[in-house]
Design a protein around this motif. Structure first.
Motif, PDB file in Angstrom:
ATOM      1  N   GLY A  23      -3.316   2.878  -3.404  1.00 20.76           N
ATOM      2  CA  GLY A  23      -2.624   3.320  -2.198  1.00 20.76           C
ATOM      3  C   GLY A  23      -3.568   3.705  -1.077  1.00 20.76           C
ATOM      4  N   ALA A  24      -4.640   4.438  -1.390  1.00 23.15           N
ATOM      5  CA  ALA A  24      -5.565   4.907  -0.361  1.00 23.15           C
ATOM      6  C   ALA A  24      -6.223   3.750   0.403  1.00 23.15           C
ATOM      7  N   PRO A  25      -6.833   2.775  -0.280  1.00 27.95           N
ATOM      8  CA  PRO A  25      -7.428   1.670   0.486  1.00 27.95           C
ATOM      9  C   PRO A  25      -6.391   0.816   1.204  1.00 27.95           C
ATOM     10  N   LEU A  26      -5.177   0.733   0.642  1.00 25.00           N
ATOM     11  CA  LEU A  26      -4.117  -0.027   1.308  1.00 25.00           C
ATOM     12  C   LEU A  26      -3.734   0.649   2.624  1.00 25.00           C
ATOM     13  N   VAL A  27      -3.624   1.970   2.602  1.00 32.73           N
ATOM     14  CA  VAL A  27      -3.312   2.722   3.824  1.00 32.73           C
ATOM     15  C   VAL A  27      -4.406   2.500   4.873  1.00 32.73           C
ATOM     16  N   ILE A  28      -5.657   2.592   4.443  1.00 28.91           N
ATOM     17  CA  ILE A  28      -6.776   2.416   5.365  1.00 28.91           C
ATOM     18  C   ILE A  28      -6.784   1.002   5.941  1.00 28.91           C
ATOM     19  N   ALA A  29      -6.517   0.009   5.086  1.00 30.06           N
ATOM     20  CA  ALA A  29      -6.503  -1.381   5.550  1.00 30.06           C
ATOM     21  C   ALA A  29      -5.443  -1.587   6.627  1.00 30.06           C
ATOM     22  N   HIS A  30      -4.251  -1.053   6.401  1.00 29.32           N
ATOM     23  CA  HIS A  30      -3.180  -1.208   7.395  1.00 29.32           C
ATOM     24  C   HIS A  30      -3.508  -0.446   8.680  1.00 29.32           C
ATOM     25  N   ALA A  31      -4.111   0.746   8.532  1.00 32.33           N
ATOM     26  CA  ALA A  31      -4.462   1.532   9.718  1.00 32.33           C
ATOM     27  C   ALA A  31      -5.489   0.791  10.564  1.00 32.33           C
ATOM     28  N   LEU A  36       0.221   0.798  11.895  1.00 26.30           N
ATOM     29  CA  LEU A  36       0.314   2.215  11.561  1.00 26.30           C
ATOM     30  C   LEU A  36       1.637   2.567  10.891  1.00 26.30           C
ATOM     31  N   ALA A  37       2.683   1.816  11.202  1.00 24.36           N
ATOM     32  CA  ALA A  37       3.980   2.082  10.575  1.00 24.36           C
ATOM     33  C   ALA A  37       3.898   1.847   9.069  1.00 24.36           C
ATOM     34  N   ARG A  38       3.319   0.721   8.681  1.00 21.04           N
ATOM     35  CA  ARG A  38       3.178   0.412   7.257  1.00 21.04           C
ATOM     36  C   ARG A  38       2.207   1.377   6.581  1.00 21.04           C
TER      37      ARG A  38
END
Length: 286
Positions: A23-31, A36-38
């Motif tokens: 989850g953490a790297p996925l959040v960073i990748a999308h950011a 930012l919504a995803r």
């Protein structure tokens, strides 16, 4: 795409460890990709699903987080910074130690720079660079230099910013020098350009100045007339300027070219083809 697939598997396994780790790297990748919504959606879902760990017990600084939880804190900080909330990013990172964790130090520096707290940002960047160098984390080093460039720009220190961006670009280029993946490398280079912009293209005048040892157009005109054996007075008359101005041009040419005599300027001007041009016009002499 790969992180989405991995995170989906982790959720189906109901593994708290893997939900955090994917989850953490996925959040960073999308950011970083601008979605930012995803990024926020994934982050909120992880925090609803996974109960904070009590592993490690209580320490002097309060609850000790697992590595996965620290990664999630970093992800939360990245989202806060990307949404224009640097103070919130600093609050999220408040419990995390910069020592030995260059990613934390870098993100803290970026948040401090966004708040124009320049000395503190510089200190955090120094910690980030020291840690990344010690760990030989080159993918992080170029980002640190790019962040330093952005901070220098904020302080209107353009020369230092250019040097930092150039260092970032050199490291980033070296990282993909051996890859035979044109599409991947092209996308990567485009990302580097956004974070560490290339130098602006030179104007015609700047290119000519660089080509001729740093001499300006007027200094080149003067050098061409020196090569024709003209005195400072004759040069001043032909160029329509004062004799002292000519003396200044000659002195500047000597200094820039590392010469000590007018004869050396004359030889250099001939070698450069300046003598065949009509000074001040760029037209070939007949």
């Amino acid at each position: 795409t790969q992180l989405e697939a991995a995170h989906d598997i982790a959720r189906r396994l109901a593994s708290a460890i893997w939900i955090r780790w994917t989850g953490a790297p996925l959040v960073i990748a999308h950011a970083r990709a601008g979605d930012l919504a995803r990024a926020t959606e994934v982050l909120d879902a992880v925090e609803r699903t996974v109960v904070p760990s009590t592993a490690g017990g209580e320490g002097a600084d309060g609850l000790r987080r697992t590595l996965g939880e620290r990664h999630l804190a970093l992800a939360r900080g990245e989202v806060a910074l990307a949404t224009g909330a640097p103070a919130e990013a600093l609050e999220v990172l408040g419990e995390l130690d910069d020592t030995g964790t260059p990613r934390v130090a870098l993100l803290r520096a970026q948040a401090l720079a966004a708040l124009e707290r320049w000395p503190e940002a510089a200190s955090s960047l120094g910690s980030a660079r020291e840690g990344a160098t010690r760990q030989e984390a080159r993918p992080l080093l170029w980002r640190i230099d790019a962040a330093a460039g952005a901070a220098y720009l904020g302080e209107r220190r353009r020369r230092e910013a250019r040097r930092a961006f150039d260092a970032a670009r050199a490291t980033a280029t070296a990282l993909v020098s051996g890859l035979d993946e044109p599409v991947l490398v092209a996308a990567y280079r485009a990302g580097v350009d956004r974070i560490a912009p290339p130098p602006p293209e030179r104007t015609v005048a700047q290119a000519a100045k660089a080509e001729y040892g740093g001499l300006t157009r007027r200094e080149r005109d003067t050098a061409a007339l020196v090569a024709q054996g003209k005195s400072n007075r004759a040069i001043a008359r032909q160029l329509g300027i004062g004799e002292r101005t000519v003396e200044g041009y000659v002195a500047a040419a000597l200094a820039k070219l590392g010469f000590s005599s007018r004869a050396q300027i004359a030889v250099w001007a001939a070698d450069q083809g300046l003598v065949t041009k009509e000074p001040g016009t760029g037209r070939t002499r007949r």
